[in-house]
Motif scaffolding. Sequence first.
Motif, PDB file in Angstrom:
ATOM      1  N   THR A 188       0.843  -1.175   0.000  1.00  0.00           N
ATOM      2  CA  THR A 188       0.000   0.000   0.000  1.00  0.00           C
ATOM      3  C   THR A 188       0.890   1.240   0.000  1.00  0.00           C
ATOM      4  OG1 THR A 188      -1.876   1.081   1.092  1.00  0.00           O
ATOM      5  CG2 THR A 188      -0.237   0.050   2.528  1.00  0.00           C
ATOM      6  N   ARG A 189       0.248   2.393   0.169  1.00  0.00           N
ATOM      7  CA  ARG A 189       0.991   3.656   0.219  1.00  0.00           C
ATOM      8  C   ARG A 189       0.720   4.351   1.549  1.00  0.00           C
ATOM      9  NH1 ARG A 189       3.040   7.696  -3.089  1.00  0.00           N
ATOM     10  NH2 ARG A 189       2.358   6.802  -5.058  1.00  0.00           N
TER      11      ARG A 189
ATOM     12  N   GLU B  99       5.775   4.024  -0.639  1.00  0.00           N
ATOM     13  CA  GLU B  99       5.105   2.754  -0.906  1.00  0.00           C
ATOM     14  C   GLU B  99       5.689   1.697   0.024  1.00  0.00           C
ATOM     15  OE1 GLU B  99       5.330   5.135  -4.764  1.00  0.00           O
ATOM     16  OE2 GLU B  99       6.939   3.891  -3.953  1.00  0.00           O
ATOM     17  N   THR B 100       4.851   0.778   0.506  1.00  0.00           N
ATOM     18  CA  THR B 100       5.267  -0.036   1.637  1.00  0.00           C
ATOM     19  C   THR B 100       4.610  -1.405   1.669  1.00  0.00           C
ATOM     20  OG1 THR B 100       5.245  -0.103   4.067  1.00  0.00           O
ATOM     21  CG2 THR B 100       3.416   1.009   3.030  1.00  0.00           C
ATOM     22  N   ILE B 101       5.279  -2.332   2.323  1.00  0.00           N
ATOM     23  CA  ILE B 101       4.652  -3.564   2.800  1.00  0.00           C
ATOM     24  C   ILE B 101       5.327  -3.918   4.117  1.00  0.00           C
ATOM     25  CG2 ILE B 101       6.181  -5.057   1.430  1.00  0.00           C
ATOM     26  CD1 ILE B 101       3.810  -7.031   1.223  1.00  0.00           C
ATOM     27  N   TYR B 102       4.521  -4.327   5.101  1.00  0.00           N
ATOM     28  CA  TYR B 102       5.007  -4.696   6.437  1.00  0.00           C
ATOM     29  C   TYR B 102       4.866  -6.196   6.632  1.00  0.00           C
ATOM     30  CZ  TYR B 102       4.923   0.242   7.750  1.00  0.00           C
ATOM     31  OH  TYR B 102       5.150   1.594   7.812  1.00  0.00           O
TER      32      TYR B 102
ATOM     33  N   TRP C  26      -0.298  16.401  10.264  1.00  0.00           N
ATOM     34  CA  TRP C  26      -1.494  15.568  10.223  1.00  0.00           C
ATOM     35  C   TRP C  26      -2.158  15.635  11.597  1.00  0.00           C
ATOM     36  CZ3 TRP C  26      -2.708  12.605   5.799  1.00  0.00           C
ATOM     37  CH2 TRP C  26      -1.712  12.532   4.821  1.00  0.00           C
ATOM     38  N   TYR C  27      -3.471  15.451  11.631  1.00  0.00           N
ATOM     39  CA  TYR C  27      -4.182  15.379  12.898  1.00  0.00           C
ATOM     40  C   TYR C  27      -4.702  13.967  13.113  1.00  0.00           C
ATOM     41  CZ  TYR C  27      -3.687  20.396  13.088  1.00  0.00           C
ATOM     42  OH  TYR C  27      -3.153  21.653  13.138  1.00  0.00           O
ATOM     43  N   ASP C  28      -4.894  13.609  14.370  1.00  0.00           N
ATOM     44  CA  ASP C  28      -5.241  12.243  14.704  1.00  0.00           C
ATOM     45  C   ASP C  28      -6.534  11.784  14.042  1.00  0.00           C
ATOM     46  OD1 ASP C  28      -6.602  14.062  16.389  1.00  0.00           O
ATOM     47  OD2 ASP C  28      -6.982  12.491  17.869  1.00  0.00           O
ATOM     48  N   GLU C  29      -7.433  12.692  13.741  1.00  0.00           N
ATOM     49  CA  GLU C  29      -8.684  12.320  13.079  1.00  0.00           C
ATOM     50  C   GLU C  29      -8.458  11.850  11.646  1.00  0.00           C
ATOM     51  OE1 GLU C  29      -9.517  17.035  12.090  1.00  0.00           O
ATOM     52  OE2 GLU C  29     -10.713  15.987  13.595  1.00  0.00           O
ATOM     53  N   SER C  30      -7.278  12.109  11.094  1.00  0.00           N
ATOM     54  CA  SER C  30      -6.931  11.672   9.733  1.00  0.00           C
ATOM     55  C   SER C  30      -5.849  10.603   9.734  1.00  0.00           C
ATOM     56  CB  SER C  30      -6.462  12.870   8.896  1.00  0.00           C
ATOM     57  OG  SER C  30      -7.497  13.812   8.742  1.00  0.00           O
ATOM     58  N   LEU C  31      -5.710   9.879  10.840  1.00  0.00           N
ATOM     59  CA  LEU C  31      -4.649   8.875  10.930  1.00  0.00           C
ATOM     60  C   LEU C  31      -4.824   7.752   9.920  1.00  0.00           C
ATOM     61  CD1 LEU C  31      -3.655   8.203  14.651  1.00  0.00           C
ATOM     62  CD2 LEU C  31      -2.224   8.988  12.765  1.00  0.00           C
ATOM     63  N   GLY C  32      -6.059   7.422   9.547  1.00  0.00           N
ATOM     64  CA  GLY C  32      -6.275   6.361   8.571  1.00  0.00           C
ATOM     65  C   GLY C  32      -5.521   6.606   7.280  1.00  0.00           C
ATOM     66  N   PRO C  33      -5.862   7.662   6.532  1.00  0.00           N
ATOM     67  CA  PRO C  33      -5.118   7.932   5.295  1.00  0.00           C
ATOM     68  C   PRO C  33      -3.681   8.361   5.534  1.00  0.00           C
ATOM     69  CG  PRO C  33      -6.722   9.664   5.734  1.00  0.00           C
ATOM     70  CD  PRO C  33      -7.010   8.561   6.699  1.00  0.00           C
ATOM     71  N   ALA C  34      -3.372   8.904   6.721  1.00  0.00           N
ATOM     72  CA  ALA C  34      -1.980   9.276   7.008  1.00  0.00           C
ATOM     73  C   ALA C  34      -1.081   8.053   7.008  1.00  0.00           C
ATOM     74  CB  ALA C  34      -1.898   9.989   8.363  1.00  0.00           C
ATOM     75  N   ILE C  35      -1.569   6.951   7.577  1.00  0.00           N
ATOM     76  CA  ILE C  35      -0.744   5.751   7.658  1.00  0.00           C
ATOM     77  C   ILE C  35      -0.966   4.837   6.458  1.00  0.00           C
ATOM     78  CG2 ILE C  35      -0.227   3.713   9.044  1.00  0.00           C
ATOM     79  CD1 ILE C  35      -0.939   5.331  11.526  1.00  0.00           C
ATOM     80  N   PHE C  36      -2.222   4.583   6.113  1.00  0.00           N
ATOM     81  CA  PHE C  36      -2.530   3.705   4.977  1.00  0.00           C
ATOM     82  C   PHE C  36      -3.433   4.472   4.017  1.00  0.00           C
ATOM     83  CE2 PHE C  36      -1.957   0.568   8.524  1.00  0.00           C
ATOM     84  CZ  PHE C  36      -0.679   0.207   8.148  1.00  0.00           C
ATOM     85  N   TYR C  37      -2.827   5.125   3.059  1.00  0.00           N
ATOM     86  CA  TYR C  37      -3.542   6.065   2.199  1.00  0.00           C
ATOM     87  C   TYR C  37      -4.608   5.389   1.344  1.00  0.00           C
ATOM     88  CZ  TYR C  37      -4.326  10.049  -0.861  1.00  0.00           C
ATOM     89  OH  TYR C  37      -4.900  11.081  -1.547  1.00  0.00           O
ATOM     90  N   HIS C  38      -4.358   4.155   0.916  1.00  0.00           N
ATOM     91  CA  HIS C  38      -5.320   3.479   0.038  1.00  0.00           C
ATOM     92  C   HIS C  38      -6.561   3.020   0.807  1.00  0.00           C
ATOM     93  CE1 HIS C  38      -1.875   2.418  -2.983  1.00  0.00           C
ATOM     94  NE2 HIS C  38      -2.256   3.670  -3.052  1.00  0.00           N
TER      95      HIS C  38
END
Length: 315
Positions: free
Chosen positions: A252-253, A260-263, A290-302
Amino acid sequence: MALTGVLRPGHVALRVLEMEPALKHYRDVLGLIEVARDDKNRVFLKAWDEHDHHSVVLREADEAGMDYMGWKVDSPATLKKLAADVEQSGLATEMSWIPAGEHPATGERFRFTIPTGHVMELFAEKAIVGNNCGTDGQDINPDPWPDGLKGIAATRFDHCLLYGDDLDGSVKLFTEVLGFGIAEQVMLAGDKKFMIGAFLSCSNKAHDVAFIRQPVKGKFHHASFELRSWEQVLRAGDILSRTKTSIDIGPTRHGITRGETIYFFDPSGNRNEVFSGGYIYYPDKPVITWYDESLGPAIFYHDRKLNEAFLSVFT
């Protein structure tokens, strides 16, 4: 202006539960190259496009995690100066000098514990062994890559993400004492001065180390290894599946860093990442917030949502 002071991440020392399964993972899957073993039963490895003697140290122990992270500085004089600065800062504890040769082919190291509880080292000298691309292994008329690469064939050790409680103290030490810049930060939406995460750079990379505030001391989230393209990250996903390696999430990104990443996990439960892309960072680049309310797309954009294991599993 030339890059000075702290140049880059130099090594990461990891604890593994059993050495042989760990070596199979780091050599055959991730594609690191074993370069040495010592009388403490540690194994030293490097990625193929690193010129220094080693960047990963594995030690068998009863508990997985990170022993310490090392940073290469530009000269012995800088090493002495930064060590004195760290001592005088009041931000570090458990400071000591590790003699030359304690790591093979490595000069003396200055070791200290930062406010989040992680052990860090500074060093200036490590033998240059090359990347085996040029004539007789030297940097003369080199090919783009050497023969005999295995698995994912990561090009270098890139960064770590670390969990700890005193985020403010560690960020202060890295920025005000060691000269890092804040490339990106995560703040609490309800209190825009309260930092949750910091992505710090000592180079032109989007980050060389990152910290997330958690009510723990000295915890390790992941060590990341660089690849050259999104296509290579996708290929890494194929290799991880073929080898039945435990995958955390991806490919994902990231929103943060744009990488771009894979864990995935080593057999001991230490999380690894392979990472490509990101932007060029300069010290005058405005900090991305970034703010905590946007952590979803901040960490996993897709996916735009958090993977709970990503936040709660660490060693």
